[in-house]
Design a protein around this motif. Sequence first.
Motif, PDB file in Angstrom:
ATOM      1  N   VAL A   1      -7.293  -6.535  -2.452  1.00 37.42           N
ATOM      2  CA  VAL A   1      -5.918  -6.028  -2.553  1.00 37.42           C
ATOM      3  C   VAL A   1      -4.984  -6.864  -1.682  1.00 37.42           C
ATOM      4  O   VAL A   1      -3.863  -7.211  -2.091  1.00 37.42           O
ATOM      5  CB  VAL A   1      -5.863  -4.537  -2.158  1.00 37.42           C
ATOM      6  CG1 VAL A   1      -4.416  -4.064  -2.052  1.00 37.42           C
ATOM      7  CG2 VAL A   1      -6.603  -3.695  -3.176  1.00 37.42           C
ATOM      8  N   ASP A   2      -5.440  -7.205  -0.466  1.00 33.46           N
ATOM      9  CA  ASP A   2      -4.611  -8.048   0.411  1.00 33.46           C
ATOM     10  C   ASP A   2      -4.338  -9.402  -0.228  1.00 33.46           C
ATOM     11  O   ASP A   2      -3.223  -9.940  -0.138  1.00 33.46           O
ATOM     12  CB  ASP A   2      -5.315  -8.244   1.760  1.00 33.46           C
ATOM     13  CG  ASP A   2      -5.223  -7.006   2.640  1.00 33.46           C
ATOM     14  OD1 ASP A   2      -4.343  -6.160   2.381  1.00 33.46           O
ATOM     15  OD2 ASP A   2      -6.021  -6.894   3.587  1.00 33.46           O
TER      16      ASP A   2
ATOM     17  N   ASN B   1      -4.119  -0.143   3.332  1.00 35.87           N
ATOM     18  CA  ASN B   1      -4.068  -0.347   4.783  1.00 35.87           C
ATOM     19  C   ASN B   1      -4.009   0.966   5.547  1.00 35.87           C
ATOM     20  O   ASN B   1      -4.230   0.987   6.757  1.00 35.87           O
ATOM     21  CB  ASN B   1      -2.863  -1.220   5.145  1.00 35.87           C
ATOM     22  CG  ASN B   1      -3.131  -2.699   4.934  1.00 35.87           C
ATOM     23  OD1 ASN B   1      -3.775  -3.340   5.733  1.00 35.87           O
ATOM     24  ND2 ASN B   1      -2.658  -3.236   3.811  1.00 35.87           N
TER      25      ASN B   1
ATOM     26  N   ASP C   1      -1.162  -2.273  -1.469  1.00 33.24           N
ATOM     27  CA  ASP C   1      -1.422  -2.805  -0.127  1.00 33.24           C
ATOM     28  C   ASP C   1      -1.086  -1.774   0.940  1.00 33.24           C
ATOM     29  O   ASP C   1      -1.809  -1.646   1.931  1.00 33.24           O
ATOM     30  CB  ASP C   1      -0.582  -4.074   0.066  1.00 33.24           C
ATOM     31  CG  ASP C   1      -0.911  -4.782   1.365  1.00 33.24           C
ATOM     32  OD1 ASP C   1      -2.033  -5.307   1.480  1.00 33.24           O
ATOM     33  OD2 ASP C   1      -0.055  -4.798   2.275  1.00 33.24           O
TER      34      ASP C   1
ATOM     35  N   PHE D   1      -1.864  -8.993  -3.129  1.00 36.65           N
ATOM     36  CA  PHE D   1      -0.513  -8.759  -2.612  1.00 36.65           C
ATOM     37  C   PHE D   1       0.099 -10.049  -2.059  1.00 36.65           C
ATOM     38  O   PHE D   1       1.282 -10.326  -2.286  1.00 36.65           O
ATOM     39  CB  PHE D   1      -0.547  -7.695  -1.510  1.00 36.65           C
ATOM     40  CG  PHE D   1       0.747  -7.561  -0.764  1.00 36.65           C
ATOM     41  CD1 PHE D   1       1.859  -7.023  -1.375  1.00 36.65           C
ATOM     42  CD2 PHE D   1       0.859  -8.037   0.544  1.00 36.65           C
ATOM     43  CE1 PHE D   1       3.073  -6.917  -0.712  1.00 36.65           C
ATOM     44  CE2 PHE D   1       2.069  -7.938   1.216  1.00 36.65           C
ATOM     45  CZ  PHE D   1       3.166  -7.379   0.589  1.00 36.65           C
TER      46      PHE D   1
END
Length: 361
Positions: A106-107, A94, A90, A110
Amino acid sequence: MQKTATTNTINLTDQTTEIAQSFYGWLRNDSLEALIAIGVGVGLFLLLRLLRGMGCRLLEKREDPAAWRSVVARVARRTHSFFLAALAADIVTNVVAPPGGLLTAVDFIFTVSAVIQGAIWVRELVLVAIAHRAEQGDADHSALANAMGVIRILVNIVVWAIALILVLDNLGVNVTGLVAGLGIGGIAIGLAAQGIFSDLFAALSIIFDRPFRRGDTIQYGTTTARVEAIGMKTTRLRAVSGEQVVMANTKLLEQEVRNLRLIDERRVLLILPLQPNTEADKLAQVPDLLRAVVEAQPSTRFEHAVVIGMNGNSIDVELMFFMTDPPAEIMAQTRHRVLLDTIRTLHGVGIEFSDLTPPRG
């Protein structure tokens, strides 16, 4: 129902395919950035694991294993590698901003891993803190084991129910009905098992707050008894008269309980009835004479000896002293010796006890 499940499966497959295509396209169109991001992510993951291990070892090297450092170390050891990998991914995504589908995936991973890891941390922290609090002093280990078993179940239910709701909410599921259902179900269970939960929480109060412990002698109402066992519903006591008394924990805590083990000093009060014709000069000598009698005994603290009243039958003298060694048997023996020495001392100076009223205390 079957059609809905099939539709959800198709949607999940399409989303997975879209994420894979986004990742493949990123590697093909900007391979250098993608490889650097992957390398940084792997390095960050290994660094996080190294920091976790070093932190745990540093905290556990302290000489006070029962202190907060040990609690933090035990909680830190429950940090899973999957969460660390999701955290590293994450952070990297980002920073480098990969294609939208991959970033969203991925967000989401996470967020889910953070919820699960948070639940694990909270569960471990609560259980370790409770166990640490309960093990201080002379705990009843059998009762503590039973209590920890029940507490573990309750903590697991609450923590994982909250975690499940948060995960479902992040999946886009409407959890309002689920929360309402859980609330109504909890109220129904609480009302149905009100008596059981009342005794259970009373037992937990006894174990953790420790108003008394196994082996203590307590007094409640007109009963004096020694605590033999603290259970999850009842406390078993051995009365001074010999019989076993079984009390519900709730009923026991509703009363005023006196813990006789915690007595620092015991007060002894004796009323000495003297002859009503005793001379005033001799009465004036009584306080000093009785002080000498009391102070001759070990573990005593003289308080006072005063005339408290008189009538046609006697002149009453109140003798008060304290036992600084509180066991009841020692107090009884000391009281016995003080009475005998008082009789000898007063007779020696010509002070007689009343013939109509025997000595009492």
